[in-house]
Design an enzyme around this catalytic site. Sequence first.
Site, PDB file in Angstrom:
ATOM      1  N   GLU A  33      13.728  37.798  57.144  1.00 58.65           N
ATOM      2  CA  GLU A  33      12.668  38.064  56.184  1.00 58.65           C
ATOM      3  C   GLU A  33      11.262  37.738  56.681  1.00 58.65           C
ATOM      4  O   GLU A  33      10.300  38.344  56.221  1.00 58.65           O
ATOM      5  CB  GLU A  33      12.943  37.269  54.898  1.00 58.65           C
ATOM      6  CG  GLU A  33      14.213  37.688  54.180  1.00 58.65           C
ATOM      7  CD  GLU A  33      14.183  39.132  53.739  1.00 58.65           C
ATOM      8  OE1 GLU A  33      13.188  39.555  53.134  1.00 58.65           O
ATOM      9  OE2 GLU A  33      15.160  39.857  54.031  1.00 58.65           O
ATOM     10  N   SER A  77      56.620  57.372  17.527  1.00 54.23           N
ATOM     11  CA  SER A  77      57.879  56.691  17.212  1.00 54.23           C
ATOM     12  C   SER A  77      57.878  55.217  17.586  1.00 54.23           C
ATOM     13  O   SER A  77      58.811  54.489  17.231  1.00 54.23           O
ATOM     14  CB  SER A  77      59.038  57.393  17.916  1.00 54.23           C
ATOM     15  OG  SER A  77      59.227  58.687  17.372  1.00 54.23           O
TER      16      SER A  77
END
Length: 765
Positions: free
Chosen positions: A152, A441
């Site tokens: 950086e 069902s």
Amino acid sequence: MSGSNGRRPPLVADRRYGAPPARKTTPAKAKSGGGGGRPPAPRRRKKRDPLSALVAWVFGLVWGIFRFVWRIVWGIGWRIAASVGLVVGLSSYYFYSQLPEVSQLVDGRARGSVTMLDRDGKVFAWRGETFGGMITSDSVSDHLRDAVVATEDRRFYGHFGISPRGIASAIKINLSEGRGPLEGNGGSTITQQVAKLLCLGVTYDPKQWKSEAEYEADCRRGGIWRKVKEVPFAFAMEAKYSKAEILTIYFNRAYLGAGARGFEAAAQRYFGKSANVVNAAEAAMLAGLLKAPSYYAPTANLERARDRANVIIGLMEEQGYLTRAEADKARRNPAQLSEAAQSRSGGFFADWVMESGPTFLTKDTTEDVIIRTTLDQRLQKAAESALADVFATKVSAGSKAQAAVVVMSADGAVRAMVGGRKVEAAGAFNRATQALRQTGSAFKPFIYAAAMDLGYSPADFVDDSPLTVMVKGSGPWTPANYDREFRGLVTLTTALKQSLNIPAVRITEAVGRDKVRQVATEFGIKSDLAAGPALALGVSEATLLEMTGAYAGILNGGSAVRPYGLLELKLQGDDQPLIGQEGGIGERVISEKAARLLTYMMTQVIESGTGTRARIPGWEAAGKTGTTQAARDAWFVGFTAEYVAGVWMGYDDNTPLKGVTGGGLPAEIWHEVMLRVHEGLVPRPLEKIVPEPRLPPRTSSDVRTDPVPQDTGDWQAAPVPQDTGDWQAAPVPQDTGDWMAAPRPPSAGEKIVRDVLGIFGGGRN
């Protein structure tokens, strides 16, 4: 002494310091008549070149103008520079006076986080932005500190907040790539990045910004004016804090993807270790996240994160932070994700737990919260892998059909949850808990539960013959079996295991729809159940979680359960929980005998009925298939002595499934899930009651389960037949033992509010 008239010459300095050099004199003109030399000729003046004169004049003019302009520029410039310097100085002093202590700046979150632990106390999910606690630049791994500086701001230790060389280099790169001078690379130093993380000292105000996202977007906004404001703030930080302190703020406030705020949280999230002990490869991967946290997050794409880490390793080697051998070793041994980060399991379960807890302690918490849950990560992985394998091998490529799975214990403790085929981001639609679908069902066990609770036996008979029900306001409704065939007299066990519709309707009408609705509701089906005769065919809706919880009530002996996933919730650092378990076994719904009889009936579904594909070698299992009209939904829900599991399959847009019934793919998914769930467990039999067999009745007229008088259009208003008296008080024929003639409670006469025309198939499976 001649020439001096006998006098001494005056004493002068020449005598002391030496006589000055003699002046060259021109011989005097000879007197007339004397014998002197010729007088010198007069000097001739040199004629000047006109061109040279012009050049000299132009040069003088230009120089004069330059001096004039320079005086104006200098006069204005130094005043402007002085004014700018004064403004920058005053601004820097203002920011300097406003900056707090470093310890007050390390946690940049406006909200807290939620960390979830599984049943063994291991972390499996996070929500919100986690903060791993304050770390300092002196305590973190040297590799991490070096990686961040190399990536950086390589001149970090040599500038005073801004780097003109870095800005010039960034502008050059941006222009060469066709962008604006300040678009893309900004040339920001670490100090400037910290200034941006601190939002130039502006704190979050809910009245000014609609959300934290909007606030942070404003803080990250670029542009010339933003850069200008960063300069005095950066100067103030350099004056207020040491380089180590600036790095400390950076290490704690930087967002590093996957909800991790700061390098400690990120190291814990991705590698399961502290930022103080990460190695070179791990440090490079963490530093690489600073460029684009979400894009380079290893949980999103591990290979992409490793490629970025290799770039960082190269920078560290180039700048002397790593030797060639150390860099090569880091490349050969890339960072590995922790087990929790790698699995990415339990996302749907975590979302459900977040929804079930109080909002002020989950989504809107300002504290860091720890939630201990019921999740079993082994079972979760088993469910996820089973579902993925079935879809990979037995579902056509490109299918958009979805599925969901829930696994729980008999007391309602959810052990695994899959809310869709793919693991999705937090907050995604959870088909296990949010999708209300017709049950088909799979609803029938509640009918037979009501019957068993009223004294019916699985060995009793019911008439599977044509039936028409006159529905008030709608006309005749004629249910049919899945295969459109009729079997005459069949036992209740046969009716359930073959999923026959007509017997289900007859039993529902015999015991009363109110009773069936009551049983289903008390077992945990929360939706408004159908009021008409089609109730028996599962036209009502439920979620998979509700259905699985209801079946858990059958397994535990007839008591309702409230599915739960949260065991305790407490604030981080506290010993006493704020919230304990909410859920578990509730009140009894049916008798234990009724539940054990029903369990037997459901074992026959898997042994020889519609659910044979769900069989688990060595284990006794019970369950029920379910398929809704046009096969829009397919279900299989069942249990062993250890766990209950439910599977739903269908399309999100209700598109009918092709060739799929509950006894097909859902049963196979259930089989694969339960097979893996039960690995390493010793088989245990189910607690059930096998009924005594009974002789069939002599004629179908002795089976009094059809409450629909055929001589009226409104069966609800039909009178009790007068030639037999009250059939409920009729004695049981002694020669047959036919339970259908035994005393039974009356069927309910509730209002029918649902139009059931068109529902003829219901579902066999």
